[in-house]
Motif scaffolding. Structure first.
Motif, PDB file in Angstrom:
ATOM      1  N   TYR A   1     -43.643 -68.768 -29.989  1.00 30.28           N
ATOM      2  CA  TYR A   1     -43.834 -70.154 -29.542  1.00 30.28           C
ATOM      3  C   TYR A   1     -45.302 -70.557 -29.650  1.00 30.28           C
ATOM      4  O   TYR A   1     -46.203 -69.724 -29.683  1.00 30.28           O
ATOM      5  CB  TYR A   1     -43.334 -70.367 -28.116  1.00 30.28           C
TER       6      TYR A   1
ATOM      7  N   GLN B   1     -38.584 -74.791 -24.303  1.00 29.17           N
ATOM      8  CA  GLN B   1     -39.776 -75.595 -24.058  1.00 29.17           C
ATOM      9  C   GLN B   1     -40.162 -75.514 -22.586  1.00 29.17           C
ATOM     10  O   GLN B   1     -39.292 -75.414 -21.706  1.00 29.17           O
ATOM     11  CB  GLN B   1     -39.527 -77.068 -24.421  1.00 29.17           C
TER      12      GLN B   1
ATOM     13  N   THR C   1     -45.323 -75.606 -24.045  1.00 24.72           N
ATOM     14  CA  THR C   1     -44.954 -74.625 -25.062  1.00 24.72           C
ATOM     15  C   THR C   1     -43.673 -75.049 -25.751  1.00 24.72           C
ATOM     16  O   THR C   1     -42.831 -75.749 -25.162  1.00 24.72           O
ATOM     17  CB  THR C   1     -44.744 -73.221 -24.457  1.00 24.72           C
TER      18      THR C   1
ATOM     19  N   ASN D   1     -40.798 -73.421 -28.884  1.00 27.20           N
ATOM     20  CA  ASN D   1     -40.427 -72.416 -29.875  1.00 27.20           C
ATOM     21  C   ASN D   1     -40.606 -72.977 -31.283  1.00 27.20           C
ATOM     22  O   ASN D   1     -40.159 -74.093 -31.585  1.00 27.20           O
ATOM     23  CB  ASN D   1     -38.969 -72.000 -29.699  1.00 27.20           C
TER      24      ASN D   1
ATOM     25  N   GLN E   1     -38.742 -69.329 -22.496  1.00 25.43           N
ATOM     26  CA  GLN E   1     -38.478 -69.916 -23.810  1.00 25.43           C
ATOM     27  C   GLN E   1     -37.029 -69.756 -24.271  1.00 25.43           C
ATOM     28  O   GLN E   1     -36.726 -70.021 -25.431  1.00 25.43           O
ATOM     29  CB  GLN E   1     -39.416 -69.293 -24.840  1.00 25.43           C
TER      30      GLN E   1
END
Length: 373
Positions: A169, A192, A209, A211, A338
């Motif tokens: 990510y 996310q 963040t 992926n 994630q």
């Protein structure tokens, strides 16, 4: 005694302060043209604040704000875990540049800084270490490799080491100039995450963040457009924070850590520190803090009545197991956060919700047991 610190990030400059406090003459080599830090906010945990104070670096808490523990939410704003009752340790939030300046302000006459120096290699013998750049050589009794996750010096002394590992990510960071009453925290979705916390000047540090494959370039609108596209329909104040951040100030970096097991931190007269030794994903907010604590531990062992080899061996024995656990724990939290399978996300959120309630009850029980009768 002379030491060379390669890298003038937070770990490197802390090491310089720490070694000068032990009576060493320290030369700091930094490849950037200017001394300073880039980035956004950083969490400094109590143990790291204490380590800095022991080295004479004061004022961190005055230049920071205690992170308000607001908990964990879903993208629609529903709470998964509300944190005020968890009884967890709380860090302070500070801008990386402010923290860096507080540390470098402690440089005394025993510290010399050279910028614009790109280190290309190192060699050592029984009497000392030679650090090489393109057109200069530097000699000292000890070299501290604080040159980051892609450390040239780590590769030189451990040529078989695997180096950085991609987490799967990427991360975005920024500072929004908005008036916000929300206490902050994190929001986890499918593949996310988004988190934010206030800084002392009233601005808000945020990070996100997502992926994706490593090395993908930003879209036509740059990182700010990419992160806005991914999070624009999440709960407030997330869209407000993104809109309140200048596009040119949004940072984007693919997230890497180091493979386990970590290589030994000391080889001869060269010692690894910070990301060069134990780069970890940012999920625990412990990366820079671990570098600070590395520097304090190194100085403590060098200050003792020990020969250099024994001091570095004890530093390695103290710091490598601790930081290896943090690398592993941070990696696990990242994998959990994630998850992009919808069913697994529902299970994850349910487990975290129950766990949060249990932790809250245990924290209340501890407070009752510890309160005076």
């Amino acid at each position: 005694m002379r030491a060379i610190v390669v890298g003038a990030g937070i770990g490197g400059v802390t090491a310089a302060v720490a070694l000068e406090g032990c009576g060493w003459q320290v030369l700091v080599l930094e490849r950037s043209a200017e001394l300073g830090e880039v980035g956004a906010g950083i969490s400094v945990w109590p143990s790291s604040v204490a380590a800095l104070e022991q080295l004479g670096v004061v004022g961190v808490q005055k230049a920071a704000v205690t992170a308000g523990p607001a908990g964990l939410r879903q993208p629609n704003g529903r709470w998964v875990v509300e944190a005020p009752d968890l009884g967890v340790e709380i860090p302070v939030m500070i801008h990386r540049a402010q923290l860096h300046e507080l540390i470098t302000d402690r440089f005394g006459p025993g510290v010399t800084v050279r910028t614009g120096i790109t280190v290309t290699g190192v060699s050592q013998d029984d009497s000392g270490v030679t650090v090489r750049s393109a057109d200069e050589e530097f000699r000292a009794e000890l070299v501290i490799a604080a040159d980051g996750i892609r450390s040239v010096l780590r590769s030189a002394i451990h040529p078989a080491s695997k180096g950085p590992r991609y987490s799967g990510y990427t991360a975005y960071r920024g500072i929004a100039d908005v008036d916000l009453s929300d206490g902050g925290g994190e929001t986890w979705g499918r593949g996310q995450r988004f988190g934010f916390a206030k800084l002392i000047d009233g601005r808000v540090y945020w990070y996100a963040t997502a992926n994706r494959e490593a090395g993908l370039p930003p879209g036509p609108g740059g990182p700010q457009a990419d992160v806005t596209r991914d999070f624009v329909d999440w709960h407030e104040p997330i869209p407000q924070l993104l809109a309140g951040t200048p596009p040119e100030q949004v940072l984007q970096n693919d997230i890497y850590d180091l493979e386990l097991p970590l290589v030994p931190f000391g080889t001869g007269r060269v010692v690894l520190l910070g990301d060069a030794a134990h780069a970890m994903t940012p999920n625990l907010g412990r990366g820079a803090c671990s570098a600070i604590e590395d520097a304090a531990a190194l100085a403590r062992h060098l200050r003792g009545d020990l020969d250099l080899s024994t001091a570095l061996s004890r530093y390695d024995a103290e710091r490598r197991p601790v930081t290896a656990r943090l690398v592993k724990q941070s990696r696990m939290i990242g994998r959990l956060g994630q998850i992009d399978n919808g069913v697994l996300c529902v299970v994850r959120d349910g487990v975290l919700g129950v766990g949060g309630k249990v932790a809250g009850l245990l924290a209340k029980r501890r407070r009752v047991e510890q309160s005076p009768v």
